[in-house]
Scaffold this active site. Sequence first.
Site, PDB file in Angstrom:
ATOM      1  N   TYR A   1      -0.977   8.998  -1.753  1.00 41.27           N
ATOM      2  CA  TYR A   1      -1.468   7.789  -2.415  1.00 41.27           C
ATOM      3  C   TYR A   1      -1.448   6.616  -1.444  1.00 41.27           C
ATOM      4  CZ  TYR A   1      -2.348   4.318  -6.025  1.00 41.27           C
ATOM      5  OH  TYR A   1      -2.919   3.318  -6.772  1.00 41.27           O
TER       6      TYR A   1
ATOM      7  N   GLN B   1      -3.683   6.820 -13.257  1.00 45.77           N
ATOM      8  CA  GLN B   1      -4.691   7.867 -13.447  1.00 45.77           C
ATOM      9  C   GLN B   1      -4.868   8.713 -12.186  1.00 45.77           C
ATOM     10  OE1 GLN B   1      -5.172   4.589 -13.723  1.00 45.77           O
ATOM     11  NE2 GLN B   1      -7.055   3.906 -12.740  1.00 45.77           N
TER      12      GLN B   1
ATOM     13  N   ASN C   1       2.176   0.463  -7.068  1.00 48.17           N
ATOM     14  CA  ASN C   1       2.796  -0.529  -7.947  1.00 48.17           C
ATOM     15  C   ASN C   1       3.671   0.153  -8.993  1.00 48.17           C
ATOM     16  OD1 ASN C   1       1.083   0.477  -9.965  1.00 48.17           O
ATOM     17  ND2 ASN C   1      -0.416  -1.171  -9.713  1.00 48.17           N
TER      18      ASN C   1
ATOM     19  N   THR D   1       8.880  -4.311  -1.669  1.00 47.69           N
ATOM     20  CA  THR D   1       9.389  -4.214  -0.310  1.00 47.69           C
ATOM     21  C   THR D   1      10.496  -5.235  -0.051  1.00 47.69           C
ATOM     22  OG1 THR D   1       8.717  -4.063   2.007  1.00 47.69           O
ATOM     23  CG2 THR D   1       7.725  -5.829   0.691  1.00 47.69           C
TER      24      THR D   1
ATOM     25  N   GLN E   1       7.604 -10.507   5.641  1.00 45.21           N
ATOM     26  CA  GLN E   1       7.875  -9.542   4.580  1.00 45.21           C
ATOM     27  C   GLN E   1       7.518 -10.115   3.219  1.00 45.21           C
ATOM     28  OE1 GLN E   1       8.647  -6.799   6.004  1.00 45.21           O
ATOM     29  NE2 GLN E   1       8.631  -5.554   4.169  1.00 45.21           N
TER      30      GLN E   1
ATOM     31  N   HIS F   1       3.926  -9.717   1.502  1.00 42.64           N
ATOM     32  CA  HIS F   1       3.473  -8.481   0.866  1.00 42.64           C
ATOM     33  C   HIS F   1       3.230  -8.666  -0.626  1.00 42.64           C
ATOM     34  CE1 HIS F   1       3.569  -5.176   3.786  1.00 42.64           C
ATOM     35  NE2 HIS F   1       4.585  -5.785   4.365  1.00 42.64           N
TER      36      HIS F   1
ATOM     37  N   GLU G   1      15.645  -1.661   2.622  1.00 40.22           N
ATOM     38  CA  GLU G   1      14.519  -0.858   3.096  1.00 40.22           C
ATOM     39  C   GLU G   1      14.350  -1.063   4.605  1.00 40.22           C
ATOM     40  OE1 GLU G   1       9.693  -0.477   2.284  1.00 40.22           O
ATOM     41  OE2 GLU G   1      10.770  -2.286   1.694  1.00 40.22           O
ATOM     42  N   HIS G   2      14.285  -2.323   5.021  1.00 44.62           N
ATOM     43  CA  HIS G   2      14.218  -2.679   6.444  1.00 44.62           C
ATOM     44  C   HIS G   2      15.426  -3.550   6.773  1.00 44.62           C
ATOM     45  CE1 HIS G   2       9.999  -2.603   4.869  1.00 44.62           C
ATOM     46  NE2 HIS G   2       9.793  -1.820   5.924  1.00 44.62           N
TER      47      HIS G   2
ATOM     48  N   ASP H   1       5.930  -1.348  10.817  1.00 45.01           N
ATOM     49  CA  ASP H   1       4.852  -1.236   9.833  1.00 45.01           C
ATOM     50  C   ASP H   1       3.623  -0.551  10.405  1.00 45.01           C
ATOM     51  OD1 ASP H   1       6.276  -2.451   7.822  1.00 45.01           O
ATOM     52  OD2 ASP H   1       5.428  -4.442   8.155  1.00 45.01           O
TER      53      ASP H   1
ATOM     54  N   GLU I   1      34.212  35.314 -12.845  1.00 50.40           N
ATOM     55  CA  GLU I   1      33.205  34.533 -13.563  1.00 50.40           C
ATOM     56  C   GLU I   1      32.712  35.233 -14.830  1.00 50.40           C
ATOM     57  OE1 GLU I   1      30.087  33.334 -10.939  1.00 50.40           O
ATOM     58  OE2 GLU I   1      31.351  31.895  -9.873  1.00 50.40           O
TER      59      GLU I   1
ATOM     60  N   HIS J   1      27.105  41.777 -12.213  1.00 49.19           N
ATOM     61  CA  HIS J   1      26.924  41.405 -10.812  1.00 49.19           C
ATOM     62  C   HIS J   1      27.720  42.350  -9.915  1.00 49.19           C
ATOM     63  CE1 HIS J   1      25.246  37.780 -12.523  1.00 49.19           C
ATOM     64  NE2 HIS J   1      25.051  37.221 -11.322  1.00 49.19           N
TER      65      HIS J   1
END
Length: 438
Positions: free
Chosen positions: A129, A193, A218, A241, A263, A266, A332-333, A366, A420, A425
């Site tokens: 995506y 979708q 998003n 971000t 940053q 964004h 994240e960064h 980036d 067990e 087994h």
Amino acid sequence: MMQRIDLTGSKPTTAQLRRRLPRGRTDVAAVSESVSPILTAVRERGAQAALDYGERFDGVRPEAVRVPQAIIDAAVAATSKDVHEALKQAIERVRRVHADQVPTTHTTELAPGARVTEKFLPIERVGLYVPGGKAVYPSSVMMNVIPAQEAGVESMVVVSPPQADHGGWPHPTILAACALLGVEEVWAVGGAQAVALMAYGDDEAGLRPVDMITGPGNIFVTAAKRLVRGVVGTDAEAGPTEIAIVADESADPVYLAYDLISQAEHDPMAASVLITDSVELADAVEKEVEARYTVTANAERVAEALRGEQSGIVLVDSLDVALATADAYAAEHLEIHTRQAESDAERIRHAGAIFVGPYSPVPLGDYAAGSNHVLPTSGTARFNPGLSTHTFLRPVNTISYDRDALRQIAPAIIALAEEERLPAHGEAIRARFDTEEN
């Protein structure tokens, strides 16, 4: 314009830091109820439902979901020489880093005739995506496609929202990046979708479902990925971000101001956080931010992000506390601007990516550092990795024991099976040696 959080005079615990540090609030569960009907409609009606929702949300309906090759070729031809060359350079660097991430098959011999081999198999088909909206992200094409290619993924589709300004197809620069990477299948669909169509496919439209979906989007895309998890695999959920900067008095306030601003452009919900033990530096950075953010084309967005509850300047007593605070924040960064930046960076355990020193700013990562920019957000770097070649590989064990090797370990297996209360087994093991006992 940024809030200040004063932690001086204390050595806060992790629990206290989780409560005090600035953090954006996104409630994925809150939108799941509105996303669920979209998934149901696409599962039942396929491409037509996806196109219907695209027309409703994006204001445009492409002629088909799959982008014709002629449109992709035209996008490449229309790309400026500078952008074309920049993409090629970035692709080469990102590919080199991700090629080196491929693990090797290895075998462990536990005893004569007893071997376990671990091999790494690529996901068969993936959906990648690439968001649209406030910006154009050919870099996200690279960051998703290249690790999948280096992992050996045989089949992939890139999806990106249709653009009314471009005839209902994804942005031409997105298409050009796909072409330069050798991606032949691109879908003009976005939002929840798109996630649903990748998960369920549409045989009549010739749209094969995928086995894994990656890439940021998003909150509706994130909610859709959460809802289809189990039908397909997904990467980590991506929130807004964020950048955190640890800096001492040696740092350049102009560099820090620009990094916080970059940053923030964004998204209005982007988080920009400075952690420092220097009041003088904090004052200088705030002054530089005020003086410089208005000159960017995205000044309004930057201002909203920097003034938000998710952004701020955190004051602490010492560099040790600053590093511990950054570790608890798990950005994240994370940028390190200190006198001993290299050694200080080694002390960090929790961050999506760590940028060391004044000449390793986040925008480098980036685009063209070679590292991946699809990274964990909202503190999830404490347990989630960023996107990499490993994301698209499945470790599989092959177990090979001969008769003598199985006989050697049989008593332990039987004892554990009986403990067990799974006696069959143990019987499955005994059956292989009953003829010898008789």
